[in-house]
Each structure stands twice: as C-alpha cells, then as structure tokens.
Design an enzyme around this catalytic site. Structure first.
Site, short mmCIF file in Angstrom:
data_model
loop_
_atom_site.label_atom_id
_atom_site.label_comp_id
_atom_site.label_asym_id
_atom_site.label_seq_id
_atom_site.Cartn_x
_atom_site.Cartn_y
_atom_site.Cartn_z
N ASN A 14 0.85 -1.24 -0.01
CA ASN A 14 -0.21 -0.05 0.12
C ASN A 14 0.61 1.01 0.03
O ASN A 14 0.57 2.17 -0.73
CB ASN A 14 -1.08 -0.05 1.06
CG ASN A 14 -2.12 -0.72 0.98
OD1 ASN A 14 -3.06 -0.53 0.04
ND2 ASN A 14 -2.09 -2.02 1.70
N ASN A 107 -6.68 4.38 8.60
CA ASN A 107 -6.15 3.10 8.36
C ASN A 107 -6.77 2.39 7.25
O ASN A 107 -8.17 2.76 6.79
CB ASN A 107 -6.56 2.38 9.75
CG ASN A 107 -6.04 0.83 9.77
OD1 ASN A 107 -4.99 0.71 9.37
ND2 ASN A 107 -7.12 -0.02 10.14
N HIS A 109 -8.29 -1.38 6.41
CA HIS A 109 -8.52 -2.54 6.92
C HIS A 109 -9.10 -3.64 6.02
O HIS A 109 -9.95 -3.08 5.21
CB HIS A 109 -9.32 -2.34 8.33
CG HIS A 109 -9.69 -3.75 8.84
ND1 HIS A 109 -8.96 -4.17 9.92
CD2 HIS A 109 -10.85 -4.37 8.86
CE1 HIS A 109 -9.41 -5.29 10.21
NE2 HIS A 109 -10.61 -5.37 9.68
N SER A 136 -11.72 -1.47 3.65
CA SER A 136 -12.26 -0.37 4.19
C SER A 136 -11.20 0.57 4.63
O SER A 136 -10.17 0.13 4.99
CB SER A 136 -13.14 -0.47 5.37
OG SER A 136 -14.07 -1.31 5.11
N GLU A 143 -11.34 3.15 19.63
CA GLU A 143 -11.87 1.62 19.28
C GLU A 143 -11.36 1.00 18.11
O GLU A 143 -11.43 1.41 17.01
CB GLU A 143 -13.56 1.80 19.31
CG GLU A 143 -14.23 0.43 19.19
CD GLU A 143 -15.49 0.60 18.64
OE1 GLU A 143 -16.10 -0.37 18.31
OE2 GLU A 143 -16.27 2.02 18.63
N ASP A 145 -10.49 -0.75 14.91
CA ASP A 145 -11.07 -0.73 13.69
C ASP A 145 -12.65 -0.26 13.94
O ASP A 145 -13.40 -0.73 12.93
CB ASP A 145 -11.09 -2.22 13.27
CG ASP A 145 -9.69 -2.94 13.21
OD1 ASP A 145 -8.78 -2.16 12.57
OD2 ASP A 145 -9.51 -4.05 13.17
N GLU A 174 -7.34 -2.69 -2.70
CA GLU A 174 -7.00 -1.76 -1.52
C GLU A 174 -6.29 -0.59 -2.16
O GLU A 174 -6.34 0.41 -1.71
CB GLU A 174 -6.05 -2.72 -0.58
CG GLU A 174 -6.87 -3.56 0.20
CD GLU A 174 -6.00 -3.87 1.34
OE1 GLU A 174 -5.09 -3.15 2.08
OE2 GLU A 174 -6.18 -5.31 1.82
C1 GAR Z 1 -3.11 -5.23 3.89
O1 GAR Z 1 -4.18 -6.18 3.27
C2 GAR Z 1 -4.01 -4.23 4.97
O2 GAR Z 1 -5.23 -4.05 4.58
C3 GAR Z 1 -3.83 -5.03 6.03
O3 GAR Z 1 -2.37 -5.47 6.14
C4 GAR Z 1 -2.13 -5.60 4.64
C5 GAR Z 1 -0.84 -4.86 4.63
O4 GAR Z 1 -0.28 -5.02 3.19
N1 GAR Z 1 -3.99 -4.34 7.34
C6 GAR Z 1 -4.31 -4.78 8.39
O5 GAR Z 1 -4.71 -5.98 8.66
C7 GAR Z 1 -4.54 -3.75 9.53
N2 GAR Z 1 -5.16 -4.44 10.80
P1 GAR Z 1 0.79 -4.11 2.71
O6 GAR Z 1 1.90 -4.22 3.94
O7 GAR Z 1 1.54 -4.68 1.37
O8 GAR Z 1 0.45 -2.71 2.37
#
Ligand code: GAR
Length: 210
Positions: A14, A107, A109, A136, A143, A145, A174
């Site tokens: 990301n 964030n 998620h 999302s 709180e 997420d 994403e």
């Molecule tokens: C992504 O899928 C993100 O949505 C998730 O971790 C991954 C990171 O991927 N985030 C969570 O689970 C947050 N609790 P990336 O390091 O390749 O961006």
C-alpha cells in the site's frame, strides 16, 4: 500537497502504491516519513528507495504500549504530517496516542467494516460464509477498527477461495481504494466533523463505494 506520514509493519504494498502514484503525478501528496515497529519491514526499503526517510523502533525497548506510542508519535509529529496513514501497521495504538489526533489518522483494513475487525479477516469472512468481502478505509479512533468508515471496495467470495486467494483479490482493490481516499482528503472533500465523517459538508450516511 498533502504531507503524509505512513506507518507500516510489513510488506508495504500500500505504501508503494502511494509512492508510485505520487511519482506519476496522480496524487498531490508528499510522503514526509515512513515509520515502522519492525526494523525488517519491506516497507522501509520501499521508502528508502525513493529517498523518503524511514525509521523503525521496537516495542521491546519500551516498558508500556503508551511509552512506545509516545516515542513513535514524537517521531511522526517531527515530520509535521497533515495526515497519518496506517498502511499495514499491525500494532494496536493506545487511546492516548489516537484521541488527540482524531481526524488526522486513517487506516486501511481488509474487511467491509464493521464486519471482521482485528486479525485474520479473510479467514473470518470465509468462516462466516459471506458472499461479499472487501476493504475499508476509516478514521482511527480509540476503538480498534471502529472509527468512521470513509470508503469501501467490495469483492465477491467465490467457490474454492482460501484465505490467500481472497486476500490477493482484496489487496488488488486496496491500492486504488487508498489512493482514491487520499485524493478526496487531499482535495478537502472529506474531513472528520464532530459527529462523524463529513463529505461536501454533509454527514456521510454511508461510506463511499469505490
Ligand atoms: C493489507 O491487506 C492491509 O489492509 C492489512 O495488512 C495488509 C498490509 O499489506 N492491514 C491490516 O490488517 C490492519 N489491521 P501491505 O503491507 O502490502 O500494504
């Protein structure tokens, strides 16, 4: 340009999507710093490859969550971000860190919140037998997420899916989801009002669907 601080714990795809969009002139933003709780996070390499300052500190070096967060956010504050983006940042943040920054931390998620908070969201979705899953982007509050959802992207769950295949289908969505949300924020079309997410001055009854 919107000044971003990005928090990431791992792979950093990301983050890379953000850096590439900025390089292509597709996002009016600047990544002022990348911060991690894991020195080995690939995200740090993506940052350094584009000359973005990248710093990691370890929770092991701090007695409490609050002390760690205080150290982390003093590093973050030092780059004077307009917005703090959690992009695969896997540490729970203390209310003390989050509350004073309400509306300035987002964030991404990997679920259609409020469904499937926490970890292992793809397995949670498969176990629940849902037909639709997704990702999302939300404002971070104390709180977990649980903050106001800004935007979502949906994908189908198909026969034969396992957590890995489903995760890959979600991840593909994403990156554009996060970029589209950042464009809305950069343009000032979304901000957090006292009673929730605001868009064009009106409270969003439901998140943007992207
Ligand atoms: C992504 O899928 C993100 O949505 C998730 O971790 C991954 C990171 O991927 N985030 C969570 O689970 C947050 N609790 P990336 O390091 O390749 O961006």
């Amino acid at each position: 340009a919107l000044r971003l601080a990005v928090l990431a714990s791992g792979r950093g795809s990301n983050l890379r999507a953000i850096l590439e969009a900025i390089a292509r002139g597709e996002l009016d933003a600047h990544v002022a710093g990348v911060f991690s709780d894991r020195a080995k996070a690939t995200a740090l390499e993506h940052a350094r490859a584009t000359c973005v300052p990248a710093t990691a500190i370890s929770a092991k070096d701090y007695p409490t969550r609050e002390a760690f967060d205080e150290a982390m956010f003093s590093l973050v504050d030092a780059v004077h971000p307009d917005l703090i983006v959690c992009a695969g940042y896997m540490r729970l943040m203390s209310a003390d860190a989050v509350t004073p920054r309400a509306g300035r931390i987002i964030n991404i998620h990997p679920s259609l919140l409020p469904a499937f908070k926490g970890l292992h969201t793809h397995q949670q979705a498969l176990d629940a037998g849902v037909a639709e899953h997704g990702a999302s982007v939300h404002f971070v509050t104390a709180e977990l997420d649980g903050g106001p959802v800004i935007a979502q992207a949906r994908v189908p769950v198909v026969p034969g899916d396992d957590a890995e295949r489903l995760a890959a289908r979600v991840l593909e969505r994403e990156h554009p989801l996060l970029l589209a949300t950042l464009r809305e924020l950069a343009a000032g079309r979304i901000g957090l009002g006292p009673d929730g997410v605001q868009h064009d001055g009106a409270i969003l009854a439901s998140p943007l669907q992207l």
